[in-house]
Design a protein around this motif. Structure first.
Motif, mmCIF file in Angstrom:
data_model
loop_
_atom_site.group_PDB
_atom_site.id
_atom_site.type_symbol
_atom_site.label_atom_id
_atom_site.label_comp_id
_atom_site.label_asym_id
_atom_site.label_seq_id
_atom_site.Cartn_x
_atom_site.Cartn_y
_atom_site.Cartn_z
ATOM 1 N N MET A 74 -13.113 79.431 -92.756
ATOM 2 C CA MET A 74 -12.458 80.661 -92.302
ATOM 3 C C MET A 74 -13.428 81.548 -91.525
ATOM 4 S SD MET A 74 -10.052 81.697 -95.568
ATOM 5 C CE MET A 74 -9.549 83.216 -94.776
ATOM 6 N N LEU A 75 -14.668 81.593 -91.975
ATOM 7 C CA LEU A 75 -15.667 82.377 -91.263
ATOM 8 C C LEU A 75 -15.896 81.818 -89.861
ATOM 9 C CD1 LEU A 75 -17.740 84.667 -91.307
ATOM 10 C CD2 LEU A 75 -19.393 83.049 -92.273
ATOM 11 N N LYS A 76 -15.955 80.484 -89.760
ATOM 12 C CA LYS A 76 -16.152 79.863 -88.451
ATOM 13 C C LYS A 76 -14.953 80.114 -87.545
ATOM 14 C CE LYS A 76 -18.494 77.272 -85.610
ATOM 15 N NZ LYS A 76 -19.772 77.739 -85.027
ATOM 16 N N LEU A 77 -13.747 80.000 -88.085
ATOM 17 C CA LEU A 77 -12.554 80.256 -87.287
ATOM 18 C C LEU A 77 -12.472 81.713 -86.862
ATOM 19 C CD1 LEU A 77 -9.886 78.172 -89.275
ATOM 20 C CD2 LEU A 77 -10.886 77.602 -87.066
ATOM 21 N N ASP A 78 -12.900 82.610 -87.739
ATOM 22 C CA ASP A 78 -12.869 84.030 -87.409
ATOM 23 C C ASP A 78 -13.861 84.362 -86.300
ATOM 24 O OD1 ASP A 78 -11.854 86.612 -87.725
ATOM 25 O OD2 ASP A 78 -13.476 87.170 -89.095
ATOM 26 N N GLU A 79 -14.949 83.620 -86.216
ATOM 27 C CA GLU A 79 -15.949 83.861 -85.172
ATOM 28 C C GLU A 79 -15.537 83.275 -83.825
ATOM 29 O OE1 GLU A 79 -19.414 82.127 -86.789
ATOM 30 O OE2 GLU A 79 -19.865 83.815 -88.145
ATOM 31 N N THR A 80 -14.595 82.340 -83.836
ATOM 32 C CA THR A 80 -14.130 81.708 -82.595
ATOM 33 C C THR A 80 -13.037 82.571 -81.985
ATOM 34 O OG1 THR A 80 -14.604 79.535 -83.551
ATOM 35 C CG2 THR A 80 -13.230 79.601 -81.564
ATOM 36 N N VAL A 81 -13.352 83.278 -80.914
ATOM 37 C CA VAL A 81 -12.425 84.229 -80.287
ATOM 38 C C VAL A 81 -11.812 83.600 -79.050
ATOM 39 C CG1 VAL A 81 -12.203 86.505 -79.222
ATOM 40 C CG2 VAL A 81 -13.753 86.170 -81.172
ATOM 41 N N VAL A 82 -10.499 83.760 -78.916
ATOM 42 C CA VAL A 82 -9.763 83.240 -77.754
ATOM 43 C C VAL A 82 -9.332 84.432 -76.912
ATOM 44 C CG1 VAL A 82 -7.767 81.928 -76.977
ATOM 45 C CG2 VAL A 82 -8.974 81.252 -79.063
ATOM 46 N N PRO A 83 -9.809 84.563 -75.669
ATOM 47 C CA PRO A 83 -9.384 85.686 -74.818
ATOM 48 C C PRO A 83 -8.041 85.397 -74.161
ATOM 49 C CG PRO A 83 -11.018 84.362 -73.677
ATOM 50 C CD PRO A 83 -10.861 83.738 -75.025
ATOM 51 N N LEU A 84 -7.227 86.439 -74.019
ATOM 52 C CA LEU A 84 -5.936 86.330 -73.340
ATOM 53 C C LEU A 84 -5.724 87.611 -72.541
ATOM 54 C CD1 LEU A 84 -3.331 84.682 -72.907
ATOM 55 C CD2 LEU A 84 -2.348 85.875 -74.869
ATOM 56 N N GLY A 85 -6.268 87.645 -71.326
ATOM 57 C CA GLY A 85 -6.163 88.835 -70.503
ATOM 58 C C GLY A 85 -6.893 89.985 -71.155
ATOM 59 N N ASN A 86 -6.151 91.081 -71.340
ATOM 60 C CA ASN A 86 -6.734 92.253 -71.999
ATOM 61 C C ASN A 86 -6.749 92.111 -73.513
ATOM 62 O OD1 ASN A 86 -7.121 93.529 -69.522
ATOM 63 N ND2 ASN A 86 -5.070 94.444 -69.554
ATOM 64 N N LEU A 87 -6.109 91.064 -74.014
ATOM 65 C CA LEU A 87 -6.059 90.835 -75.449
ATOM 66 C C LEU A 87 -7.009 89.713 -75.830
ATOM 67 C CD1 LEU A 87 -2.167 90.930 -75.954
ATOM 68 C CD2 LEU A 87 -3.776 92.808 -76.276
ATOM 69 N N SER A 88 -7.440 89.702 -77.067
ATOM 70 C CA SER A 88 -8.272 88.620 -77.594
ATOM 71 C C SER A 88 -8.008 88.513 -79.084
ATOM 72 C CB SER A 88 -9.753 88.886 -77.329
ATOM 73 O OG SER A 88 -10.168 90.073 -77.965
ATOM 74 N N PHE A 89 -8.059 87.298 -79.575
ATOM 75 C CA PHE A 89 -7.820 87.075 -80.993
ATOM 76 C C PHE A 89 -8.600 85.845 -81.422
ATOM 77 C CE2 PHE A 89 -4.485 85.210 -78.423
ATOM 78 C CZ PHE A 89 -4.490 83.884 -78.816
ATOM 79 N N SER A 90 -8.839 85.767 -82.720
ATOM 80 C CA SER A 90 -9.591 84.645 -83.271
ATOM 81 C C SER A 90 -8.631 83.521 -83.668
ATOM 82 C CB SER A 90 -10.399 85.093 -84.488
ATOM 83 O OG SER A 90 -9.525 85.492 -85.529
ATOM 84 N N LEU A 91 -9.195 82.326 -83.852
ATOM 85 C CA LEU A 91 -8.384 81.200 -84.301
ATOM 86 C C LEU A 91 -7.839 81.440 -85.706
ATOM 87 C CD1 LEU A 91 -10.401 78.104 -83.013
ATOM 88 C CD2 LEU A 91 -8.275 79.065 -82.099
ATOM 89 N N LEU A 92 -8.594 82.136 -86.542
ATOM 90 C CA LEU A 92 -8.104 82.455 -87.879
ATOM 91 C C LEU A 92 -6.881 83.357 -87.812
ATOM 92 C CD1 LEU A 92 -8.474 82.346 -90.937
ATOM 93 C CD2 LEU A 92 -10.015 84.311 -90.754
ATOM 94 N N PHE A 93 -6.908 84.331 -86.926
ATOM 95 C CA PHE A 93 -5.748 85.212 -86.741
ATOM 96 C C PHE A 93 -4.544 84.402 -86.266
ATOM 97 C CE2 PHE A 93 -3.049 87.698 -83.938
ATOM 98 C CZ PHE A 93 -2.728 88.782 -84.743
ATOM 99 N N LEU A 94 -4.782 83.455 -85.354
ATOM 100 C CA LEU A 94 -3.682 82.643 -84.847
ATOM 101 C C LEU A 94 -3.052 81.814 -85.962
ATOM 102 C CD1 LEU A 94 -2.042 81.575 -82.460
ATOM 103 C CD2 LEU A 94 -3.832 79.872 -82.082
#
Length: 439
Positions: free
Chosen positions: A158-178
């Motif tokens: 979960m820590l690794k997924l939380d550190e992996t951020v996916v940008p989407l224009g003005n928005l960005s989210f982590s794989l854990l959030f997804l």
């Protein structure tokens, strides 16, 4: 030289592993945890076998019961397979707290507790969940997460997924959030769909409401349920609706240009439901030639079922912009006629009374608004032409072949009264066009 180093390193690792295993095997805390783990499972198994049959018998309603209480009891009964692993998990948790308070450690029993939770997740996906979408989410997300939790790797992953951020224009989210969004969203919308099915079933069983009003109420409830589900999902995931302004603006432009027909059909469907001029159960015929019974009305289109079993999807807009003939209109009567002929030797003054009496014996033929009416239509080449007009509730097709039965009754009544039904006659005149040889 390299081989000796590798062998030496392997011996060191083996000695460390053996020391750990020896310490565990000789540790009273480890054996106590293992014993408590076995005791917790046996106790859970004993309680489940003793209590679960009684609980299942209490929760199982009769097969013919379809009340909301019976549905709720069946819903709770679905989760009976989870009793054993969850009870073992709870009892193991008590054992873990005991060992940690006495020995200051509980890794062994904690591992067993996590295994019970993994088994519960596996049973949930394999035996309880029937929805195809939720089954896929459970198989490829929930079960792997439960497996990582059982092995003790969940926090690191979960820590690794939380550190992996996916940008989407003005928005960005982590794989854990997804992943959380997919799991929580799937669960919420599954619950929303189940709630919509229950509310729709309840509304459609209200026979005192007009069919159109039932459909409109059901659609309103559906929109409200999924709207609340969407807002609840946004709130749980901590997403501010203002942050979606750019995305919703782009969607609005797409709706304005590319989805005009969908918007038009949606508004047309609401108008249809409000006016009630065409609703489920009505037999309609459109200008384009489409004809059938409306079996379903959606936000975009109406589904017509023809008498040969085909389904026709008609956009709601067609009901507003074109001419529609509604033969049913909530059960109104329709008039049909059956033509026939009698021979020229018949006393035609007797025919109307005989035919009207015969047709009136059909139980589907109505006396109101008008009883059967036999009319003289003309003098044909082979006989005198008549037609009987009759009224029925329904359409003369499919399961109800009214005209066929009426013609059978006319035939039998005329035969019983000695009246002949003519067949076509043709007179052929032969002329001798040869010239007289004597002239």
């Amino acid at each position: 030289m390299d081989t000796d180093v590798i062998i030496g390193q392997g011996v060191v690792y083996f000695e460390q592993a053996w020391g750990f295993a020896k310490g565990w095997l000789l540790s009273p805390a480890a054996w106590t945890q293992f014993g408590l783990l076995v005791v917790a499972y046996v106790a859970a198994l004993f309680v489940t076998r003793k209590i679960l049959p009684t609980v299942q018998k209490f929760l199982t309603p009769a097969e013919d019961q379809d009340t909301y209480l019976a549905k709720a009891r069946r819903f709770v009964l679905m989760f009976a397979p989870l009793v054993l692993p969850l009870l073992a998990y709870a009892l193991t948790g008590i054992g873990e707290s005991v060992t940690r308070s006495v020995f200051g450690s509980g890794e062994v029993i904690a591992f067993g507790k996590r295994v019970f939770m993994f088994l519960a997740a596996r049973i949930l996906v394999r035996e309880i969940i029937t929805d195809p979408l939720m089954k896929v989410l459970g198989r490829y997300l929930l079960v792997p997460i439960a497996g990582l939790y059982a092995l003790g790797f969940l926090d690191e992953v979960m820590l690794k997924l939380d550190e992996t951020v996916v940008p989407l224009g003005n928005l960005s989210f982590s794989l854990l959030f997804l992943i959380r969004f997919v799991l929580v969203g799937g669960a919420i919308f599954w619950l929303g769909r189940w709630s919509n099915e229950q509310s729709s079933s309840f509304i459609k069983n209200q026979s005192e409401m007009r069919p159109a009003m039932r459909e409109l109420t059901a659609k309103t409830a559906e929109i409200a349920i999924f709207g609340v589900a969407f807002l609840l999902l946004m709130n749980i995931m901590g997403i501010s609706l203002t942050s979606l302004a750019v995305l919703t603006g782009a969607i609005g432009v797409g709706l304005g240009f590319g989805l005009q027909k969908i918007a038009s059909n949606f508004i047309s469907g609401i108008i249809l439901l409000l006016e009630g001029q065409a609703t489920v159960g009505d037999y309609v015929e459109l200008d384009g030639g489409e004809a059938g019974t409306i079996v379903k009305m959606t936000a975009r289109a109406a589904i017509l079922e023809t008498y040969d079993g085909k389904w026709i999807v008609v956009p709601n807009e067609d009901f507003i912009t074109t001419r529609v003939v509604n033969y049913s209109d909530s059960g109104s009567a329709n008039r049909y006629e059956a033509p026939f002929s009698v021979s020229y030797g018949t006393d035609i003054n007797l025919v109307p009374d005989i035919v009207e009496a015969a047709v009136a014996e059909n139980p589907d033929v109505l006396k109101d608004p008008f009883p059967p009416d036999c009319e003289l239509r003309g003098f044909g080449d082979s006989g005198v032409d008549f037609a009987v007009e009759f009224w029925v509730n329904g359409i003369d097709d499919g399961r109800h072949k009214y005209t066929s039965d009426v013609l059978f009754r006319i035939w039998n009544a005329l035969k019983d009264n000695g009246i002949e039904i003519p067949y076509p006659h043709r007179v052929v005149e032969l002329r001798d066009t040869r010239k007289n040889p004597d002239t």
